[in-house]
Write a protein that holds these residues in place. Structure first.
Motif, short mmCIF file in Angstrom:
data_model
loop_
_atom_site.label_atom_id
_atom_site.label_comp_id
_atom_site.label_asym_id
_atom_site.label_seq_id
_atom_site.Cartn_x
_atom_site.Cartn_y
_atom_site.Cartn_z
N LEU A 7 93.57 50.99 5.52
CA LEU A 7 93.93 50.96 4.10
C LEU A 7 93.81 52.33 3.45
O LEU A 7 94.70 52.77 2.71
CB LEU A 7 93.04 49.94 3.37
CG LEU A 7 93.19 49.91 1.83
CD1 LEU A 7 94.59 49.47 1.43
CD2 LEU A 7 92.14 48.97 1.22
N GLY A 8 92.72 53.04 3.70
CA GLY A 8 92.54 54.35 3.09
C GLY A 8 93.59 55.34 3.52
O GLY A 8 94.04 56.18 2.73
N GLN A 9 94.00 55.27 4.79
CA GLN A 9 95.01 56.19 5.30
C GLN A 9 96.40 55.86 4.78
O GLN A 9 97.18 56.76 4.44
CB GLN A 9 94.99 56.16 6.83
CG GLN A 9 93.72 56.72 7.44
CD GLN A 9 93.62 56.46 8.93
OE1 GLN A 9 94.02 55.39 9.42
NE2 GLN A 9 93.07 57.41 9.68
N LYS A 77 88.03 54.71 3.68
CA LYS A 77 88.10 56.15 3.93
C LYS A 77 86.77 56.70 4.44
O LYS A 77 86.74 57.60 5.28
CB LYS A 77 88.48 56.88 2.63
CG LYS A 77 89.93 56.71 2.19
CD LYS A 77 90.16 57.35 0.83
CE LYS A 77 91.59 57.20 0.34
NZ LYS A 77 92.55 58.03 1.09
N ALA A 78 85.67 56.15 3.94
CA ALA A 78 84.34 56.67 4.28
C ALA A 78 83.74 56.03 5.53
O ALA A 78 82.65 56.42 5.96
CB ALA A 78 83.40 56.47 3.10
N GLY A 79 84.43 55.03 6.09
CA GLY A 79 83.88 54.33 7.24
C GLY A 79 82.74 53.40 6.87
O GLY A 79 81.93 53.01 7.72
N THR A 190 94.67 45.72 9.20
CA THR A 190 96.02 46.30 9.32
C THR A 190 97.01 45.27 9.85
O THR A 190 98.12 45.12 9.33
CB THR A 190 95.99 47.54 10.22
OG1 THR A 190 95.16 48.53 9.62
CG2 THR A 190 97.40 48.10 10.40
N MET A 191 96.62 44.55 10.90
CA MET A 191 97.51 43.55 11.47
C MET A 191 97.79 42.42 10.48
O MET A 191 98.92 41.92 10.38
CB MET A 191 96.92 42.99 12.76
CG MET A 191 96.82 44.00 13.89
SD MET A 191 98.41 44.77 14.30
CE MET A 191 99.31 43.37 14.93
N PHE A 226 100.42 44.14 0.30
CA PHE A 226 101.17 44.89 -0.71
C PHE A 226 100.85 46.38 -0.65
O PHE A 226 101.73 47.23 -0.81
CB PHE A 226 100.89 44.32 -2.10
CG PHE A 226 101.75 43.14 -2.43
CD1 PHE A 226 102.91 43.27 -3.17
CD2 PHE A 226 101.43 41.88 -1.93
CE1 PHE A 226 103.73 42.19 -3.44
CE2 PHE A 226 102.24 40.78 -2.18
CZ PHE A 226 103.39 40.94 -2.94
N ALA A 227 99.58 46.71 -0.42
CA ALA A 227 99.22 48.12 -0.30
C ALA A 227 99.92 48.76 0.89
O ALA A 227 100.40 49.90 0.81
CB ALA A 227 97.71 48.26 -0.16
N TYR A 228 100.02 48.02 1.98
CA TYR A 228 100.60 48.60 3.20
C TYR A 228 102.08 48.92 3.04
O TYR A 228 102.56 49.95 3.52
CB TYR A 228 100.37 47.67 4.40
CG TYR A 228 100.05 48.46 5.65
CD1 TYR A 228 101.06 48.90 6.50
CD2 TYR A 228 98.74 48.80 5.96
CE1 TYR A 228 100.77 49.65 7.63
CE2 TYR A 228 98.44 49.55 7.08
CZ TYR A 228 99.45 49.97 7.91
OH TYR A 228 99.16 50.73 9.02
N CYS A 229 102.82 48.04 2.36
CA CYS A 229 104.26 48.30 2.23
C CYS A 229 104.59 49.14 1.00
O CYS A 229 105.76 49.44 0.74
CB CYS A 229 105.05 46.99 2.22
SG CYS A 229 104.84 45.97 0.76
#
Length: 530
Positions: A7-9, A77-79, A190-191, A226-229
């Motif tokens: 998500l962060g990337q 982002k920070a793990g 992600t999947m 929604f964030a991914y697309c």
């Protein structure tokens, strides 16, 4: 790049490609993708600056607001591992989750700070790691959320984050005891996002209105899609559901999608025709029925209210993610079904008590094998082993498969009633008795019975203004329900008397406990055991 972006990337990608495009907002504040990414980077670096290290847990207690979008991206982002907490929980319940997760930081919204203050001295969180945000002034003993963001750098954190690293610890609703922390990974997140985009057909031109709590899997999984697309996410930042306001928000924000429980849809359908006529709902093209099945008449009415929208239903869980999907064109051809396996999933297995697959048409425990199944329950190895059969996972739901491969949920294994040696699944009885036109809602539980071991007891909410009797329902059931499945006793209650969790799901354990206390005074009906 070998691995899919977390998500962060992916947020950083959208910030580069579409910096001025709206990315996330609530009813008070809007962020472009560039602003969202910059603030999330600052928050990530700010959290690491408090001494947190990769894998540390960050507990979040807040109502729906756009800060959730920042926090989920920042922890990725920070793990760090996000631990969302249901805002409806009381202090003791919140303390259990923070203790169990061994959270290193607590982020709390101002309106819920009292819950944390009540338990703060007993929490294992370092004194300087309580972060406060909201409209009110930051109280003593807390760091101000905005100050943490402003003091940190806006570059991407240096922490290497792998797909196998945990992204969230999602505590289940605890309808059968203490909540369990389901470990969700970045790969799984992600999947889930990508397959959600495929199943619903989301594109960057869509827009979501997320009404369900952002602390729950339902909104988190939709948010990720929604964030991914690269589509805009609007978080419905109201503490309670207002049907008129929600419909107006859908229309005015241009959102194309929302996910609601059947109760929400019923409340919307109850709005006066004059109000509904004022609204342009043409842009709403995808609606999801979540968390509980909707009655056929409710589905038809929703489709009439939103004529340009397709209606979706899915089956899934915090642990499994999306498992099945029922698409718009299947709604009435397969009434009562939750659809077939989502893209990328292995065939569902329905197993009997010996672990053998049951034939089509027979009931078995549902095991799913998806590319985003959770990694296990936090600190509960025995519960994790119980949940898995090889690569297949179960949450205890019972189901049947028809000849076309469509899955019909029967009930939770834990809700099953054994009456006179016969297995009775409450949801089946609820569907049949609940089809009476004067029944608004029904919940079926098992109560102790000297003769039958357990008897079927129906808790009924009549339609508003309706007069409904036990005799009415007994007569209705004769031609629809086998004798051993028929309710032998009834209770008529108001809608507010049914205990629910934060998603509106009925808490059968609490309902049963309530009626167990009253059991001696409940008269048993003769329903026959034919």
């Amino acid at each position: 790049m070998k691995n899919p972006l977390h998500l962060g990337q992916i947020l950083a990608v959208h910030a580069r490609l579409s910096p001025g495009r709206t990315g996330a907002r609530d009813l008070d504040r809007t962020m472009t993708f560039a602003q969202w990414n910059r603030r999330s980077c600052r928050l990530a670096n700010g959290l690491l600056g408090l001494g947190l290290a990769k894998g540390d847990r960050v507990a979040i207690l807040a109502y729906n607001c756009v800060e959730w979008a920042e926090i989920y991206a920042a922890t990725a982002k920070a793990g760090l591992v996000a631990v969302p907490i249901n805002f409806r929980l009381v202090g003791r319940e919140v303390q259990f989750i923070i203790d169990n997760a061994e959270a290193a930081v607590v982020i709390v919204q101002d309106e819920l700070a009292g819950v944390i203050e009540e338990i703060r001295k007993d929490l294992p969180v370092p004194a300087g790691n309580f972060i406060h945000f909201g409209k009110s002034r930051c109280p003593a003993g807390y760091r101000d959320y905005e100050s943490v963001i402003e003091a940190a750098r806006d570059s991407e954190p240096d922490t290497p984050v792998l797909p196998s690293d945990p992204s969230a610890l999602m505590y289940t609703s605890g309808t059968t005891g203490n909540p369990k922390g389901a470990i969700r990974t970045h790969h799984g997140a992600t999947m889930l996002s990508l397959i959600g985009d495929i199943e619903f057909g989301f594109t960057r031109d869509d827009g979501a209105l997320l009404v369900m709590p952002m602390c729950h899997a339902n909104s988190l999984y939709c948010f990720g899609a929604f964030a991914y697309c690269g589509a805009v996410t609007t978080i419905y930042s109201r503490k309670s559901f207002d049907p008129e306001h929600c419909v107006r928000t859908l229309a005015e924000t241009g959102s194309s999608f929302t996910s609601l429980v059947p109760t929400h849809y019923i409340m919307m359908l109850g709005l006066p025709i004059a109000i509904r006529a004022q609204l342009n709902l043409d842009k709403i093209t995808k609606l999801l029925v979540s968390s509980a099945p909707a009655r056929p008449d409710t589905k038809r009415a929703v489709m009439e209210m939103f004529p340009h929208s397709g209606l979706y239903e899915f089956y899934g869980a915090t642990e499994t993610g999306w498992v099945t999907m029922l698409h718009p064109h299947e709604q009435f051809a397969k009434l009562g079904s939750v659809g077939r396996e989502c893209v990328g999933s292995a065939p569902i297995r329905l197993l009997d008590e010996t672990g053998r697959e049951v034939p089509d048409g027979e009931t078995g425990e549902l095991y799913a094998c998806t590319p985003y199944t959770f990694d296990g329950y936090w600190k509960l190895p025995a519960k994790t082993r119980d949940a898995f059969n090889g690569d297949y996972c179960t949450v205890g739901d019972m189901a049947r498969r028809d000849a076309d491969g469509f899955i019909q949920l029967v009930d939770r294994k834990s809700n099953m009633i054994i009456s006179g040696g016969e297995n009775v699944y409450p949801s089946e009885v609820e569907a049949l008795v609940g089809s009476h036109p004067l029944v608004k809602e029904i919940a079926v539980i098992g109560l102790p019975d000297e003769k039958w071991g357990e008897r079927v007891h129906a808790v009924v909410v009549p339609q508003d203004g309706a007069v409904l009797t036990e005799a009415d329902l007994a007569e209705w059931s004769k031609e629809r329900v086998a004798g051993y499945k028929r309710p032998r006793s009834y209770a008529f209650v108001s809608e507010s008397e049914l205990p629910r969790n934060g998603l509106g799901k009925l808490l059968y354990r609490e309902l049963k406990a309530k009626f167990l206390q009253q059991a001696p005074s409940i008269n048993s009906r003769t329903g026959g055991a034919a």
